[in-house]
Design a protein around this motif. Structure first.
Motif, PDB file in Angstrom:
ATOM      1  N   GLU A 174     -13.930  26.845  10.791  1.00  0.00           N
ATOM      2  CA  GLU A 174     -12.748  27.586  11.131  1.00  0.00           C
ATOM      3  C   GLU A 174     -12.624  28.813  11.887  1.00  0.00           C
ATOM      4  N   PHE A 175     -12.369  28.469  12.810  1.00  0.00           N
ATOM      5  CA  PHE A 175     -11.820  29.621  14.096  1.00  0.00           C
ATOM      6  C   PHE A 175     -10.601  30.383  13.701  1.00  0.00           C
ATOM      7  N   THR A 176     -10.166  30.917  12.345  1.00  0.00           N
ATOM      8  CA  THR A 176      -9.109  31.955  11.679  1.00  0.00           C
ATOM      9  C   THR A 176     -10.205  32.031  10.618  1.00  0.00           C
ATOM     10  N   ASN A 177      -9.414  31.254  10.211  1.00  0.00           N
ATOM     11  CA  ASN A 177      -9.372  31.177   8.090  1.00  0.00           C
ATOM     12  C   ASN A 177      -8.578  29.649   7.999  1.00  0.00           C
ATOM     13  N   TRP A 178      -9.273  28.245   6.802  1.00  0.00           N
ATOM     14  CA  TRP A 178      -8.241  27.281   6.785  1.00  0.00           C
ATOM     15  C   TRP A 178      -7.492  27.474   6.739  1.00  0.00           C
ATOM     16  N   ARG A 179      -7.023  29.070   6.121  1.00  0.00           N
ATOM     17  CA  ARG A 179      -5.486  28.968   4.920  1.00  0.00           C
ATOM     18  C   ARG A 179      -4.408  28.775   6.243  1.00  0.00           C
ATOM     19  N   SER A 180      -5.130  29.734   6.889  1.00  0.00           N
ATOM     20  CA  SER A 180      -3.857  30.183   8.218  1.00  0.00           C
ATOM     21  C   SER A 180      -3.871  29.423   9.157  1.00  0.00           C
ATOM     22  N   GLU A 181      -4.449  27.697   8.919  1.00  0.00           N
ATOM     23  CA  GLU A 181      -4.870  27.619  10.307  1.00  0.00           C
ATOM     24  C   GLU A 181      -4.160  25.998   9.941  1.00  0.00           C
ATOM     25  N   GLN A 182      -4.304  26.032   8.346  1.00  0.00           N
ATOM     26  CA  GLN A 182      -3.047  24.733   7.604  1.00  0.00           C
ATOM     27  C   GLN A 182      -2.115  25.520   7.596  1.00  0.00           C
ATOM     28  N   ARG A 183      -1.324  26.205   7.883  1.00  0.00           N
ATOM     29  CA  ARG A 183      -0.092  26.555   7.573  1.00  0.00           C
ATOM     30  C   ARG A 183       0.379  26.535   8.698  1.00  0.00           C
ATOM     31  N   ALA A 184      -0.757  26.629   9.633  1.00  0.00           N
ATOM     32  CA  ALA A 184       0.311  26.425  11.395  1.00  0.00           C
ATOM     33  C   ALA A 184       0.586  25.370  11.729  1.00  0.00           C
ATOM     34  N   TRP A 185      -0.067  23.548  11.424  1.00  0.00           N
ATOM     35  CA  TRP A 185       0.925  22.246  11.731  1.00  0.00           C
ATOM     36  C   TRP A 185       2.143  22.675  10.832  1.00  0.00           C
ATOM     37  N   ARG A 186       2.378  23.156  10.076  1.00  0.00           N
ATOM     38  CA  ARG A 186       4.041  23.492   9.655  1.00  0.00           C
ATOM     39  C   ARG A 186       5.155  24.165  10.349  1.00  0.00           C
ATOM     40  N   THR A 187       4.449  25.839  10.960  1.00  0.00           N
ATOM     41  CA  THR A 187       4.636  26.722  11.255  1.00  0.00           C
ATOM     42  C   THR A 187       5.475  26.947  12.794  1.00  0.00           C
ATOM     43  N   SER A 188       4.220  26.176  13.495  1.00  0.00           N
ATOM     44  CA  SER A 188       3.950  26.621  15.119  1.00  0.00           C
ATOM     45  C   SER A 188       3.498  25.420  15.492  1.00  0.00           C
ATOM     46  N   CYS A 189       2.539  25.458  15.857  1.00  0.00           N
ATOM     47  CA  CYS A 189       1.157  24.129  16.478  1.00  0.00           C
ATOM     48  C   CYS A 189       0.057  25.259  16.065  1.00  0.00           C
ATOM     49  N   VAL A 190      -0.814  23.391  16.223  1.00  0.00           N
ATOM     50  CA  VAL A 190      -2.434  23.391  15.563  1.00  0.00           C
ATOM     51  C   VAL A 190      -2.661  22.449  16.449  1.00  0.00           C
ATOM     52  N   LEU A 191      -3.827  23.096  17.812  1.00  0.00           N
ATOM     53  CA  LEU A 191      -5.521  21.763  17.515  1.00  0.00           C
ATOM     54  C   LEU A 191      -6.028  21.971  17.552  1.00  0.00           C
ATOM     55  N   PHE A 192      -6.423  20.237  17.553  1.00  0.00           N
ATOM     56  CA  PHE A 192      -7.813  20.272  16.952  1.00  0.00           C
ATOM     57  C   PHE A 192      -8.311  18.878  17.282  1.00  0.00           C
ATOM     58  N   ASP A 193      -9.652  19.745  16.917  1.00  0.00           N
ATOM     59  CA  ASP A 193     -10.721  18.470  18.403  1.00  0.00           C
ATOM     60  C   ASP A 193     -10.947  17.435  17.502  1.00  0.00           C
ATOM     61  N   GLN A 194     -11.181  16.299  17.846  1.00  0.00           N
ATOM     62  CA  GLN A 194     -11.006  15.243  17.407  1.00  0.00           C
ATOM     63  C   GLN A 194     -11.998  14.296  18.255  1.00  0.00           C
ATOM     64  N   SER A 195     -13.091  14.984  18.906  1.00  0.00           N
ATOM     65  CA  SER A 195     -14.126  14.478  19.922  1.00  0.00           C
ATOM     66  C   SER A 195     -14.763  13.945  19.166  1.00  0.00           C
ATOM     67  N   HIS A 196     -15.216  14.615  17.829  1.00  0.00           N
ATOM     68  CA  HIS A 196     -17.039  14.098  17.715  1.00  0.00           C
ATOM     69  C   HIS A 196     -16.818  13.593  16.305  1.00  0.00           C
ATOM     70  N   HIS A 197     -15.968  12.991  15.339  1.00  0.00           N
ATOM     71  CA  HIS A 197     -16.639  12.720  14.238  1.00  0.00           C
ATOM     72  C   HIS A 197     -16.066  11.213  14.764  1.00  0.00           C
ATOM     73  N   MET A 198     -15.529  10.387  14.808  1.00  0.00           N
ATOM     74  CA  MET A 198     -15.018   9.225  14.723  1.00  0.00           C
ATOM     75  C   MET A 198     -16.096   8.368  15.716  1.00  0.00           C
ATOM     76  N   THR A 199     -16.050   6.794  15.476  1.00  0.00           N
ATOM     77  CA  THR A 199     -15.985   6.033  16.516  1.00  0.00           C
ATOM     78  C   THR A 199     -15.808   5.360  17.676  1.00  0.00           C
ATOM     79  N   ASP A 200     -16.240   5.360  18.477  1.00  0.00           N
ATOM     80  CA  ASP A 200     -14.870   4.390  19.032  1.00  0.00           C
ATOM     81  C   ASP A 200     -16.160   3.447  19.679  1.00  0.00           C
ATOM     82  N   PHE A 201     -15.129   2.142  19.206  1.00  0.00           N
ATOM     83  CA  PHE A 201     -15.406   0.481  20.046  1.00  0.00           C
ATOM     84  C   PHE A 201     -14.592  -0.142  20.646  1.00  0.00           C
TER      85      PHE A 201
END
Length: 450
Positions: free
Chosen positions: A34-61
């Motif tokens: 979490e950067f703040t708390n997951w509840r507020s972070e969930q709400r952000a993608w509906r009310t403003s804009c959320v930034l996700f870092d997707q650099s680490h959890h998937m495989t690039d092939f």
């Protein structure tokens, strides 16, 4: 390579026995929880804009070469007509019997050059076919940051989602937002660097997935965060990100259909630690009972019979009468509360139900019952702040798929398995109501327009 998957299955006695007691971790995202708390972070993608870092959890092939597209088409149910550079798609692979092997995001980066991004199932499958099928392709593989032997990822990948994502991109680039179709790519100039951008729409709002060379990622991130100070940008961590699929309706890890006798060679090639653990109330000893078809999990529109591909004949038969349909199950508040309350009551408690994501195995498979009769599988569960609801994504028999249908989810394992995430507990029944998938109307409408 160490022990093969086939050897491990023989040692354990069956695929179910091997995966049920596997010590492999449930899938995790190697970024801050979490950067703040997951509840507020969930709400952000509906009310403003959320930034996700997707650099680490998937495989690039990465696939390059004159046979790259042919390989993808031979093992993908998708149409590849007009699939030109600058486009992307949800790539879906099936076995010969039409059962799902897995899915991933396929980027067409340049002529004869592709990037398959996702969990390891599809990259494993395509790599085996490339190596054993005589295809003229070159393969480069960048595992997720847990499995990478050393060093950073090859690419950074940031996602911007929400109603203010468009204005934020305009501030970043100093240009009007380009008119880019869903799952098409464009390019921006951010932080002094050329950035590739995939037009996305997770939250039912315009959004972009930004990616480029890892060494440029800090500059790009800094520019995003600076511009975001004026547009209400909220940085979100792993907990909030792990639940985004519950709104969009994407089921991340169905059990792959790779355990049939015709795929012994594949399992002998595949490392035993390539697959994760199996959890949930589904207790059939036959691994085939855990399989799903592309139709079961909402990929019916993706299947196109305009080319020959592995599984085509079986899927043509399945298309005539799909057995199951993807739905959202909304868990009953009283039963949910009773499950949590059992942790502070005398006696054996129910299985611990973690927030906001409740899965405790890589492959989470729970029974869905209607009037005591099995009617489907619940495959991923968690809490949605924006809906104030605890839900799971499931595939259920067509006869039980109408919104408003009352069903029951069995939560917990009997007997308790030996997985590290499983404590002593009792199985409990949780009532649930069938709802559409995607659950959120704005997301359903945006996907219809795409």
């Amino acid at each position: 390579m160490g022990e093969s998957l086939e050897a491990a299955i023989r040692r354990a006695g069956s695929p179910v026995a091997l995966l049920r007691d596997s010590a492999a971790r449930p899938h995790a995202f190697p970024v801050a929880p979490e950067f703040t708390n997951w509840r507020s972070e969930q709400r952000a993608w509906r009310t403003s804009c959320v930034l996700f870092d997707q650099s680490h959890h998937m495989t690039d092939f990465f696939l390059r070469g004159k046979d790259a597209l042919r390989l993808l088409a031979d093992f993908g149910v998708n149409s590849f007509a007009n699939f030109t550079p600058g486009k992307a798609k949800q790539y879906v692979a099936a076995a010969a019997d039409g059962q799902l092997v897995g899915d991933a995001i396929l980027f067409h980066l340049d002529d004869d050059y592709f990037d398959v991004v996702g969990h390891a199932m599809v990259p494993d499958w395509l790599q085996y076919q490339a190596e054993t099928g005589g295809y003229d392709v070159t393969i480069e593989r960048d595992p997720n940051s847990y499995d990478r032997p050393s060093g950073p990822p090859r690419l950074y990948r940031y996602e911007l989602q929400g109603p203010t994502a468009g204005p934020l991109v305009e501030k970043l680039t100093g240009e009007p937002l380009p008119d880019v179709k869903f799952f098409h790519m464009t390019e921006f100039r951010i932080g002094g660097h050329r950035v590739r951008a995939l037009r996305h729409g997770m939250a039912g709002q315009p959004g972009f997935e930004l990616f480029g060379p890892w060494e440029e990622g800090e500059d790009v991130l800094g520019a995003i965060l600076e511009a975001g100070q004026r547009t209400g940008l909220v940085r979100a961590g792993a907990k909030a990100y792990s639940t985004a699929n519950l709104e969009s309706g994407w089921i991340p890890t169905p059990v792959p259909a790779v355990f049939g006798p015709e795929l012994t060679g594949y399992r002998e090639w595949l490392s035993a630690d390539s697959l994760g653990s199996l959890g949930g109330s589904m207790d059939s000893p036959d691994i085939a009972d855990y399989y799903v078809t592309p139709y079961d999990v909402g990929y019916g529109r993706t299947v196109k019979f305009d080319h020959d591909f592995l599984g085509r004949t079986a899927l043509e038969r399945l298309a005539e009468r799909p057995r199951r349909r993807k739905v959202t199950l909304v868990w009953h508040p009283e039963d949910l509360a009773a499950t949590v309350r059992s942790l502070v009551e005398p006696g054996t408690p129910a299985k611990y139900l973690e927030m906001p994501k409740a899965r405790y195995a890589f492959f989470q498979v729970d029974k869905v019952l209607r009037d005591g009769v099995p009617v489907g599988l619940s495959l991923d569960a968690g809490y949605l702040t924006n809906e104030q609801a605890f839900v799971s994504l499931a595939t259920v028999d067509v006869a039980a798929s109408e919104p408003g249908t009352e069903v029951t989810v069995l939560w917990g394992e009997e007997p308790n398995s030996a997985k590290p995430a499983v404590e002593r507990h009792r199985q409990t029944a949780i009532r649930a109501t069938v709802a559409p998938a995607p659950f959120v109307r704005e997301v359903r409408d945006s996907y219809r327009r795409s």
